[in-house]
Structures are given as C-alpha cells and as structure tokens.
Scaffold this motif. Structure first.
Motif, mmCIF file in Angstrom:
data_model
loop_
_atom_site.group_PDB
_atom_site.id
_atom_site.type_symbol
_atom_site.label_atom_id
_atom_site.label_comp_id
_atom_site.label_asym_id
_atom_site.label_seq_id
_atom_site.Cartn_x
_atom_site.Cartn_y
_atom_site.Cartn_z
ATOM 1 N N ARG B 69 0.811 -1.205 0.000
ATOM 2 C CA ARG B 69 0.000 0.000 0.000
ATOM 3 C C ARG B 69 0.849 1.262 0.000
ATOM 4 O O ARG B 69 0.701 2.147 -0.830
ATOM 5 C CB ARG B 69 -0.752 -0.029 1.335
ATOM 6 C CG ARG B 69 -2.177 0.275 1.357
ATOM 7 C CD ARG B 69 -2.585 0.113 2.822
ATOM 8 N NE ARG B 69 -2.951 1.422 3.305
ATOM 9 C CZ ARG B 69 -4.177 1.901 3.153
ATOM 10 N NH1 ARG B 69 -5.115 1.186 2.588
ATOM 11 N NH2 ARG B 69 -4.466 3.108 3.588
ATOM 12 N N LEU B 72 3.024 1.945 -3.061
ATOM 13 C CA LEU B 72 2.229 2.551 -4.130
ATOM 14 C C LEU B 72 2.125 4.052 -3.935
ATOM 15 O O LEU B 72 2.309 4.842 -4.861
ATOM 16 C CB LEU B 72 0.812 1.970 -4.108
ATOM 17 C CG LEU B 72 0.512 0.801 -5.037
ATOM 18 C CD1 LEU B 72 -0.922 0.361 -4.819
ATOM 19 C CD2 LEU B 72 0.711 1.248 -6.485
ATOM 20 N N LEU B 73 1.845 4.401 -2.701
ATOM 21 C CA LEU B 73 1.714 5.820 -2.378
ATOM 22 C C LEU B 73 2.996 6.567 -2.679
ATOM 23 O O LEU B 73 2.995 7.644 -3.264
ATOM 24 C CB LEU B 73 1.398 5.988 -0.886
ATOM 25 C CG LEU B 73 -0.046 5.795 -0.495
ATOM 26 C CD1 LEU B 73 -0.145 5.825 1.016
ATOM 27 C CD2 LEU B 73 -0.878 6.901 -1.099
ATOM 28 N N SER B 76 3.580 7.114 -6.299
ATOM 29 C CA SER B 76 2.662 8.028 -6.970
ATOM 30 C C SER B 76 2.855 9.466 -6.516
ATOM 31 O O SER B 76 2.330 10.390 -7.089
ATOM 32 C CB SER B 76 1.220 7.603 -6.722
ATOM 33 O OG SER B 76 0.941 7.732 -5.352
ATOM 34 N N SER B 77 3.599 9.658 -5.456
ATOM 35 C CA SER B 77 3.861 11.033 -5.024
ATOM 36 C C SER B 77 5.357 11.175 -4.831
ATOM 37 O O SER B 77 6.105 10.234 -4.986
ATOM 38 C CB SER B 77 3.138 11.331 -3.717
ATOM 39 O OG SER B 77 3.689 10.526 -2.694
ATOM 40 N N LEU B 79 7.460 11.773 -1.996
ATOM 41 C CA LEU B 79 7.446 11.981 -0.549
ATOM 42 C C LEU B 79 8.647 12.799 -0.103
ATOM 43 O O LEU B 79 8.552 13.668 0.732
ATOM 44 C CB LEU B 79 7.429 10.627 0.168
ATOM 45 C CG LEU B 79 6.055 9.978 0.236
ATOM 46 C CD1 LEU B 79 6.125 8.690 1.023
ATOM 47 C CD2 LEU B 79 5.043 10.915 0.880
#
Lengths: 503, 159
Positions: B69, B72-73, B76-77, B79
């Motif tokens: 999870r 993926l985050l 996609s960003s 961080l």
C-alpha cells in the motif's frame, strides 16, 4: 490557623495557577481562576473553587488589567496573586489592584518599578555596592554603537523590561549589531510593550546563580539560598538545582550577602530573586532582580521546607516570618527539569499539537507541577511550558540518580518535548560531576546526538510489533515530529482508485 | 505471516531486530515494551498505518512503513522534498509574521531565513528548504497566519 484571606483571585494560567490554587486550598482560602475562551476547560480552571471569564483573546485576556479587576470584583476576592509572566512584574497592575481596595500578592509597586527595569536595577546594584556585569548603564541607541566597541565583543543585547529570555540577542561582531537591535526591539515590544534595550558584555563560561528572597511587611527578610540555572537554551532556563553545585562556602556567603544588600536598598516584601553571573574564578556579578515568584521556586521549597507561595499569601495579609523561615534548616539537594513542548533535536523549536499519553513519575522525593494532562490540545498562544519535574534527595549524586529514575517513568505522547534532552543530560559526565556552565546546551548538546543503530532498530521493531498486533486505537495522535506536515493529499485519491481495482 | 514491509527510521531503511520481542502494556496509550534477554525497554508507539512515532527515552523517532500500500503511495507522489522544480514554503506554526526577509526574484540558499514568525512569544525563522529563486511572497509583516499557510513560493533560478 485563620486563613490569611477568604478568597484570592489567581491572575494566571497553566501550572503556576494550579500551584497557587493548591497553596490557597491548603491555607483554607477560596481560589478564583480566570480564563480566556480557549482555556474554558483548562486544568487550572477545574482546579479552582470558582472561575471567571476574562475575555475571548487568548493572550491579551491575561494581560487585561480591567478584565482582571472586574473578575476580582465579580468574585468578591480580597487579594490577587499574579504568578509569574503576564502582569506579575507590572507595577501598573500592582497599583491598580491596590487602588481597587484589594491586596496585591507581590513586592511594593515602587520596588517592582525600580527593579523591574533592568537598567534601573543595575544602577540600584551599583549604588548598593554590588558588582554588575560590564556594560551600558543607559539605554542603547544607534548613535552609541561606537561605544559598544570599547566594551569588547561578544556582547549581549537585552531588553530593559525583559524576562524569560525574550528580547535577548548575542552579538559576536559589530556588523551584526544593528540587525540584533532591530530584532530584539521587536521581540521586546511585542512581549513587554517596551522596546528599551541595553548592552552588556557576554561573560563566557559563566554560570547563572540566583538567590531566593522572602520578606514580610515588618522588616523580616529571609535569604533562602541559591539555585544554579546554567542549563539554558536561548537564554531560557531548562534545569535548575539547589544548592548550586561546587560553590565554595565563601562564594555562597558573598552572593547571599549581596542579594540581601539589594533587597535592603529598596522597600521590600513578598518573594523575589536576585540573579548573578558567576565566572570560572567564582567572581559574581549582579544581573537582575525578579520581583515575583520564579518558575523554579520549587527547588528552594524542597531544600528549605519553606512553602514560598503560602508565605507570599501570609505576608501579604500582614503575618511576620517566623524563625524557621528566617533561618531554615537546609536539607539535601533538589533538581528541577522543565518539560517544554519543544523539539530539542530541532533547535528547541516550539511544537504544537495534541498531547497523547501523559504519565508523570511519582514515588519518593518526586514532585510534579503540571499544567496539562492527557488528550489536551496545546494552545499555541502561550508559553510552551507543560510541567516541572522536581526531585529531592539527601545529596546531589542521589538527586541525579532519582531524576534519571523519574525521567524513565515519564511518558509523553503526541508532541515533542524536552524530555529526551533531560534524559540525555542526566547521563552526561559534566552534569553528573556538577561541572557545567551556560555553554552546556550550545557546546555539548548542539543539535543533539544522532540516532544510534540500536535505537533505530528498536524503533523499527516496535512498529513491526505494533503492526503485527493491530493498529493502536490512537491513530491521529502521532504525526507531529514536525516533519510530515506538508504532504499533498493527492496520493490518497490515487490509492483509493488503485485499491478499488485490487482483488 | 511475515511482514514484507520496509521500515524507514528517520528516513533511513532499517530492518527490525528479531532479537527484540514486542508487547503492549496499555495499548490505548501506546505504551509498550521491547524485551531481549531479560532487558526491558519501555517504548511509546503512536500513529499508523504508514506514519508512526516511537518514543524511546523521551526521544520521538519517526518511522515510515512502506508495505505494498505504502509503496504505491510513495511511487505516486514525491514523498521526499524534490531538489528541483517549484516548491511551496509553508508555516510550520501558527503565529504572527514579524518580518519578511526576501522579495520576488531573490536567490536563496538552503537554510536562508525567509520569514520570521512570532509564536509562543518567540521569534521563529522559517528557512528555505533548498536553494532556489523566490517566485512570490504570500505573507506580510503584521499578518496572522495559521499552521500550513503558504508563505513563499520557490522555483529553480532562471538561467
């Protein structure tokens, strides 16, 4: 004993309001708390017998003389205790309280005025034959910058109306002086409504030692020994202990005698503190006199057995100090650490958020004066002091061991605090030996020790363990180490799309 | 079930040490213990599911978990703060703006003071997270700001 007053208004908030309320209750006095909008249900309000609203504005409420006097009238209080900070050193407030027919629990207004202005205090000290740090005896203005060069850098810019380290700047070279003056003047004007500045030479490697005074209205004056307050960041104290470690008997006597000289040079009663700098050769210089209760008064209470707040109230009602207060029996050693909502690893930057877990230590020789509790949102408008942890033991090594034990029992969640700094401090050889000065934080701590491999692995292990057993039911309490604040929300949208198509 | 997640402790990938045994004491308060060979270390564990804080001896340690999870985050960003491109400098504390040290067009180095905010009765300097050129200044002296308020926009310097 007849209570000194029937009802007292406590014109403050947080831990010091609670401290005063406790003294009132022990003396049989009804305590009236005051509160701004954000403090409606604050711990100090709940600790009191009654409470009066003093206005919506968070900080301005506690600085509003009219609102406080109204509250005193509405609650039919006989006396007002200002605590520390806010209006505690305002001669105007003290006069207004007296003019309203109430008793002000503090020194006479003329003394507050004469000594609250730090420049005037320097002149009083000189007249009393007490040494002061080399520096200006008049207010600084830019035309005098040339004179400063003669004093020798590094210099310290200070607010004449100052306190709590506000409006203080260290200046290492002449080129930095104009900017330091501007910045200090702004901070002083905002904090005290008075931007008057002066300059003194910075004594490097010095210790900060102060003497507690307590006087009655009949000439009785108790000199209740000294405290060492050298562990400071940004000229604000973090740790205090009594007695000061490593003072020779002669030095201790000389400092006490000079503190007495200053108190005797002005009309004086109630509690006050005379602050000195002590250099490596144990020469001392008068710094300032604080005409109020100090944040660190508790360590003196522990080693003398004298309840300073109770005696402030009793002498305000006209009682005389008895022999056991004038000549107390000294017992052991006491240390206080201040728990601030600050991140020591981020230059002691104030932190905000909601306190999660909150467990203070107890057991033999431990005292905690706290103004917060679990699950409390920290208002940002006030001083970030959360609690004061004090220990008392027969001697200094035992007090350090007790402090270490007490810190290990302490749990604070939700916000960064100075707890981690204090836990580091009690393992430092310089602190254990009692051989430290005001350079301790800048030189030894600097930005704080890096994370060890062991600590890193333990942190990872703890999270792995917590994941394996399910998420603790406090998911929102965490993200305020200051790092994770500005994250875009878009990834979550993306994730929910991804999850929608996951099997 | 084995935990396939990756643990970033203060940003550094760190493997849990299986020698330590984890146990809750008072889960509601995040109170827990790590045990190893009779040694017991109290820890406070808060947060989740991705961002955690573990307090050991009063030190708050940030731990980021990247499982499926979370990975993926992360992908996609961005961080980690990007070193290039536009950046927004936001207030980390609510307070009163007392000074703005930069103007649009100014070049700043990482760590340069941009805005001074008075909060908790102290002056706090908001500094540039990286080098760049000031595109716009969104704060003015005397202005009261909330935490997270946009203060300064930075971009790569014009060539």
């Amino acid at each position: 004993m007849t209570p000194p007053f029937r009802r007292v208004l406590v014109a403050n908030r947080g831990e010091i309001a609670i401290r005063i309320i406790r003294a009132c209750r022990e003396l049989g006095i009804e305590a009236v708390a005051v509160y701004s909008d954000v403090d409606r249900d604050a711990p100090h309000v709940r600790a009191a017998d009654r409470a009066e609203h003093i206005g919506p504005a968070a900080a301005a409420a506690y600085l509003s003389i009219d609102a406080l006097l109204d509250a005193a009238r509405r609650s039919d209080a006989e006396a007002v205790h200002p605590g520390y900070g806010f209006l505690s050193e305002s001669a105007t407030f003290a006069r207004a309280v007296t003019a309203a027919g109430l008793v002000f629990v503090g020194p006479p207004p003329e003394t507050m005025q004469a000594l609250g202005d730090k420049l005037a205090a320097r002149r009083t000290a000189v007249d009393a034959g007490v040494p002061v740090t080399p520096g200006l005896m008049v207010a600084v203005d830019t035309a005098r910058l040339v004179e400063l060069d003669d004093l020798g850098y590094p210099l310290l810019v200070k607010a004449a109306a100052g306190g709590g380290g506000r409006g203080v700047r260290r200046v290492d070279r002449p080129a930095d002086m104009p900017e330091a003056l501007d910045s200090a003047r702004r901070e002083a004007t905002a904090a005290f409504g008075d931007g008057t500045l002066y300059v003194e030479r910075l004594i490097l490697g010095a210790r900060h030692v102060e003497v507690q005074l307590l006087g009655d209205r009949h000439g009785g004056l108790a000199v209740l020994g000294e405290r060492d307050c050298s562990v400071q960041r940004r000229h604000q104290k973090l740790v205090e202990e009594a007695p000061a470690p490593g003072l020779s008997h002669e030095t201790r006597e000389r400092i006490a005698a000079d503190a007495r000289r200053i108190a005797e040079a002005v009309p004086f009663h109630s509690a006050a503190t005379v602050e000195f700098l002590l250099d490596r050769e144990q020469h001392h210089w008068f710094l300032e006199m604080n005409t109020r209760l100090q944040v660190e008064h508790g360590v003196t209470e522990l080693v003398t057995g004298v309840d300073l707040v109770a005696w402030q109230l009793r002498v305000a009602a006209g009682e005389r100090l008895p022999g056991e207060v004038l000549e107390p029996r000294w017992r052991g050693h006491a240390i206080q650490v201040r728990l601030y909502a600050e991140d020591p690893w981020q230059g002691f930057r104030p932190t905000t958020g909601r306190i999660g877990a909150w467990r203070m230590p107890d057991g033999p020789g431990v005292r905690v004066d706290a103004g917060v509790e679990a699950d409390l949102d920290l208002p940002t408008e006030y001083d970030p002091l959360l609690a004061k942890l004090m220990v008392h033991a027969p001697d200094r090594p035992a007090a350090v061991a007790r402090l270490r034990r007490a810190l290990d029992e302490t749990r604070i969640g939700g916000v960064s605090t100075t707890l981690g700094f204090h836990r580091w401090l009690v393992d430092q050889p310089a602190f254990i030996a009692g051989k430290y000065d005001t350079g301790l934080v800048p030189d030894l701590w600097a930005d704080g020790p890096g994370l060890s491999d062991r600590e890193g692995q333990m942190a990872a292990t703890a999270v792995a363990g917590a994941r394996a057993t399910g998420v603790p039911p406090r998911p929102s309490a965490a993200p305020s180490t200051g790092a994770a604040m500005t994250r875009s929300e878009r990834p979550w949208a993306r994730l929910s799309r991804d999850e929608a198509v996951e099997p | 079930m084995r935990d396939e997640a990756e643990f970033l402790v203060e940003g550094q990938p760190t493997a849990p040490d299986p020698e330590w045994e984890f146990g809750w004491l008072a889960r509601g308060h995040g109170d827990a213990t790590l045990r190893r060979d009779g040694e017991r270390v109290p820890v406070l564990v808060e947060g989740g599911p991705a961002e955690w804080v573990v307090t050991i001896r009063g030190r708050r340690i940030a731990v980021t978990v990247r499982g499926h999870r979370e990975r993926l985050l992360a992908e996609s960003s961005q961080l980690a703060a990007p070193r290039h491109g536009p950046a927004e400098v936001r207030a980390t504390l609510p307070g009163l703006v007392v000074k703005v040290a930069v103007r649009p067009g100014d070049l700043v180095a990482e760590g340069d003071a941009l805005v001074t905010v008075e909060a908790m009765k102290m002056e706090n300097e908001i500094r540039a997270p990286r080098a760049g050129q000031v595109v716009s200044v969104e704060a003015a002296p005397g202005q009261t700001i909330v935490s997270g308020a946009l203060l300064v926009r930075l971009a790569d310097p014009e060539p």
